[in-house]
Scaffold this motif. Structure first.
Motif, mmCIF file in Angstrom:
data_model
loop_
_atom_site.group_PDB
_atom_site.id
_atom_site.type_symbol
_atom_site.label_atom_id
_atom_site.label_comp_id
_atom_site.label_asym_id
_atom_site.label_seq_id
_atom_site.Cartn_x
_atom_site.Cartn_y
_atom_site.Cartn_z
ATOM 1 N N GLY A 234 0.775 -1.229 0.000
ATOM 2 C CA GLY A 234 0.000 0.000 0.000
ATOM 3 C C GLY A 234 0.807 1.280 0.000
ATOM 4 O O GLY A 234 0.298 2.318 0.373
ATOM 5 N N TRP A 235 2.054 1.241 -0.394
ATOM 6 C CA TRP A 235 2.854 2.459 -0.499
ATOM 7 C C TRP A 235 3.728 2.382 -1.742
ATOM 8 O O TRP A 235 3.873 1.342 -2.338
ATOM 9 C CB TRP A 235 3.714 2.682 0.740
ATOM 10 N N ARG A 236 4.286 3.512 -2.104
ATOM 11 C CA ARG A 236 5.210 3.559 -3.237
ATOM 12 C C ARG A 236 6.241 4.641 -2.987
ATOM 13 O O ARG A 236 6.064 5.494 -2.127
ATOM 14 C CB ARG A 236 4.474 3.831 -4.548
ATOM 15 N N VAL A 237 7.323 4.600 -3.737
ATOM 16 C CA VAL A 237 8.370 5.605 -3.610
ATOM 17 C C VAL A 237 7.795 6.950 -4.050
ATOM 18 O O VAL A 237 7.164 7.051 -5.106
ATOM 19 C CB VAL A 237 9.597 5.231 -4.462
ATOM 20 N N ALA A 238 8.012 7.970 -3.232
ATOM 21 C CA ALA A 238 7.519 9.312 -3.546
ATOM 22 C C ALA A 238 8.202 9.862 -4.793
ATOM 23 O O ALA A 238 9.365 9.601 -5.044
ATOM 24 C CB ALA A 238 7.758 10.243 -2.365
#
Length: 89
Positions: A19-23
């Protein structure tokens, strides 16, 4: 130092599954970090994008974590230990 593209390749699949990714921007990174810290009860009032590094030609601005008191530092350490204990990053 690893390039952002290299990090995306390594973290992309894992991050998407969790549920996250590199900004893509420094502001987005600060927002992600502020939100994640808030979720574990930690607030860093000095968390911001370093304006000097953001103004440079180098494509990667630095995120300034700022200063915090002993209570906040202890809560942050406890949150990180919890993640490590649970097998996270």
């Amino acid at each position: 130092m690893e390039r952002m593209e290299d990090m995306e390749g390594m973290e992309g699949a894992k991050g998407a599954a969790e549920g996250w990714r590199v900004a893509r921007t420094a502001e987005e990174a600060v927002g992600q970090l502020r939100s994640a810290l808030r979720d574990v009860g930690v607030i860093l009032p000095g968390l911001w994008v370093d304006p000097v590094s953001a103004a440079q030609e180098e494509p990667y601005a630095l995120v300034d974590l700022g200063r915090c008191n002993l209570q906040v530092a202890s809560r942050l350490a406890a949150a990180l230990r919890g993640v490590a204990r649970d097998g996270g990053a």
